[in-house]
Write an enzyme that holds these catalytic residues in place. Structure first.
Site: not given
Ligand code: BG6
Length: 484
Positions: A17, A131, A188, A245, A250, A372, A378-379, A398
Site C-alpha cells: 500500500l 493498529y 479511498h 473488501d 466502497h 472509472q 450520461y442520460m 453525454d
C-alpha cells in the site's frame, strides 16, 4: 495551524500500500507545491533493517514508471526522495518509537520558527492486527509536544474489523487513545472525482430534486467490476471476501451519497449525520436478495484453501425503509475476474405512464455516473429517430470528462485524501458511527456466509458473473436497455 514543520510518518513503509499508493500520492502533492521543502519530512517506518538510501531506491521505481521520464520529472523525484528518512523498528517496541520521536523532534527543531508549530501525521499502512499496539506507541511516545502547538493525527486503512463486534473492539481501542477529530479512516472511493461530485449533482441541480425518489426511480445499481482476480493477494482476500473488501465500504459509501437526505449544510459533520441516518434506515438483508459467486481458478492460488467458499462476486439488494425510498431496490454488485474493469452508478427511472409512442420496450430513462475508467455522466433518453419517419430511438446526453475538461488532471483519490488529512478536513472520511452502522447492515449476512449457509456459485473468469445475479436483477425490476 496551517504551517510550521510537518512530519509525515508512513508506518509499514515497505508494504504494498505504501509503495503503490501512499508514497506516489505524497510525491504528487509535493510536485504541486502542497508539501514544502522547508517544512516537511517524511519518515518511513517498518521492521526491515534498511538505510534511508535503500528505501529511496526501492521507491524510485514506483515514482518513475515511464522509461522516458523527462529530466524535470527525474529531478523532482530525486528532490522528493531526499525528504524521506527511514527508521526501522518493531510495531510494539517503546524504545523503537522513542527513536522515531527523536528523529521527528530533530526535524522540528531544524524547521520551526518561533511561532511555528509541529504537525505530526501518522499513516498506518499496516494490517489492522497491529493498529492497537501502534496507536498505543504513538500515544505514549510520539505525540506533538504541547508547548510547540500543532497537532497529531492518525490515518487508518480498511479493513476496520471483520464484523460489528471486532470493528467495535478496534474502535474502542483506538478511541481510548485518540479523539475522533484526530482519526482519519480512509475509504479511498471517497476521494474519487465523481464520488465527490455526487452531492453537488444532487443538491445543486433543480432538475434532479423532484425526481430523486420512489415516485420516479425504479431501481439503483452500484456496480464495481474488475477484470483481474486476486493476483497474489489470495491469502489476504480469502480471509475477507468481496463483501468486506468492496461492498461494505466502497459501495456502501456511494450508496449513502445517492440515498441520503439533504444535509443542513456542507459542513463535514452535517453530511456525515445524514449518511448515518440513511444507513440506519436499511432493512435487514433477505436471503433471496443475495447472490454469491467465486471465479473458477480462484482456489489455484496456493494461499487459498482448496475448499474455500469465499465469494469473489456478490450482488446484494438493500432496501431502505423511509419515505423517499420505500420499494426501490438498491443493488450493490461487485466482482473480481469479470469481463471488464468498471465502476458505475446506474439510476433507472420508471416507465412513462400512458406511453403513446409505445416506445418503452426500447428502454427506460437511465442516468449513469461512471466513476472509472474514463469518468462520465450520461442520460439515456428516448428521442425521435432523425429522418422522415416518426419513430423513436434511445440516445444519450453525454458528459464525458475527458472531452469536456480536456487538460484538467483529475487527482488520484489518495492524493486528495492525504491533503485533507493535512488540512484537517474530515468530510471524506468515515466517522465512527458510520462505520458501526455499515457493519450492522452486513454482519448477519457475513456470519451466515462464514458458517457456510450460502454457497458461492462458480463462474468463468472474464464472464459477467453467475447468471443467477442477472435473474435477481430482473426480478428486482431492472429493465435491460437495448442499443447502448
Ligand atoms: C481496494 C480493494 O480497496 O480497492 C481491492 O482491497 C481493489 O481489492 C481496489 O482492487 C480497487 O480500487 P480502485 O481504485 O482500483 O477501483
Amino acid at each position: 495551524p496551517e504551517n510550521g514543520s510537518l512530519s509525515i510518518v508512513v508506518l509499514g513503509a515497505s508494504g504494498d500500500l505504501a509503495k503503490k499508493k501512499t508514497f506516489p500520492a505524497l510525491f504528487n502533492l509535493y510536485k504541486q507545491g502542497f508539501l514544502l521543502e522547508n517544512e516537511v519530512c517524511i519518515f518511513g517506518y517498518a521492521r526491515t533493517k534498511i538505510t534511508d538510501e535503500e528505501l529511496r531506491n526501492r521507491l524510485h521505481g514506483y515514482l518513475v514508471k515511464d522509461k522516458d521520464a523527462s529530466r524535470e520529472q527525474l529531478e523532482a523525484v530525486s528532490k522528493f526522495l531526499h525528504l524521506i528518512k527511514y527508521v526501522s523498528g518493531a510495531y510494539d517496541s517503546e524504545d523503537d518509537f522513542r527513536l522515531l520521536d527523536k528523529e521527528i523532534s530533530k526535524h522540528e527543531s531544524l524547521t520551526n520558527t518561533a511561532e511555528g508549530s509541529s504537525r505530526r501525521l501518522f499513516y498506518l499502512a499496516l494490517p489492522p492486527s497491529v493498529y492497537p499496539s501502534v496507536s498505543k506507541m504513538i500515544k505514549t511516545t510520539c505525540m506533538t509536544k504541547s508547548d510547540l502547538g500543532g497537532w497529531t493525527r492518525i490515518v487508518v486503512e480498511k479493513p476496520f474489523g471483520k464484523d460489528l463486534e471486532s470493528a467495535e473492539e478496534l474502535s474502542n481501542q483506538i478511541g481510548e487513545l485518540f479523539e475522533e477529530p484526530q482519526i482519519y479512516r480512509i475509504d479511498h472511493y471517497l476521494g474519487k472525482e465523481l464520488v465527490q461530485n455526487m452531492l453537488v449533482l444532487r443538491f445543486a441541480n433543480r432538475m434532479f430534486l423532484p425526481l430523486w425518489n420512489r415516485d420516479n426511480i425504479a431501481n439503483v445499481q452500484i456496480v464495481f467490476k474488475e477484470d483481474f482476480g486476486t493476483d497474489g493477494r489470495g491469502g489476504y482476500f480469502d480471509q475477507y471476501g468481496i463483501i468486506r473488501d468492496i461492498i461494505q465500504n466502497h459501495l456502501l459509501q456511494i450508496f449513502c451519497l445517492v440515498a441520503m437526505e439533504k444535509p443542513i449544510s456542507v459542513r463535514p459533520e452535517h453530511i456525515r449525520d445524514e449518511k448515518v441516518k440513511v444507513l440506519e434506515s436499511v432493512l435487514p438483508i433477505k436471503d433471496e436478495d443475495i447472490v454469491l459467486g467465486q471465479y473458477e481458478g480462484y482456489r489455484d492460488d496456493p494461499t487459498v484453501p482448496d475448499n474455500s467458499n469465499t465469494p469473489t462476486f456478490a450482488s446484494v439488494i438493500l432496501r431502505v425503509h423511509n419515505e423517499r425510498w420505500e420499494g426501490v431496490p438498491f443493488i450493490l454488485k461487485a466482482g473480481k475476474a469479470l469481463e471488464s474493469r468498471k465502476a458505475d452508478i446506474r439510476i433507472q427511472f420508471k416507465d412513462v405512464p400512458g406511453d403513446i409512442f409505445k416506445c418503452q420496450k426500447q428502454g427506460r430513462n437511465e442516468f449513469v455516473i461512471r466513476l472509472q475508467p474514463s469518468e462520465a455522466m450520461y442520460m439515456k433518453l428516448t428521442v425521435k429517430q432523425p429522418g422522415l419517419e416518426m419513430s423513436t430511438v434511445q440516445s444519450e446526453l453525454d458528459l464525458s470528462y475527458r472531452q469536456r475538461y480536456n487538460g484538467v488532471t483529475i487527482p488520484e483519490a489518495y492524493e486528495r485524501l492525504i491533503l485533507d488529512t493535512i488540512r484537517g478536513d474530515q468530510q471524506h472520511f468515515v466517522r465512527r458511527d458510520e462505520l458501526k452502522a455499515s457493519w450492522e447492515i452486513f454482519t448477519p449476512l457475513l456470519h451466515k456466509i462464514d458458517k457456510g449457509e450460502f454457497k458461492s456459485i462458480p463462474y468463468k473468469q472474464g464472464s459477467r458473473g453467475p447468471a443467477e445475479a442477472d435473474k435477481m436483477l430482473e426480478k428486482a425490476g431492472y429493465v435491460q436497455t437495448h442499443g447502448y
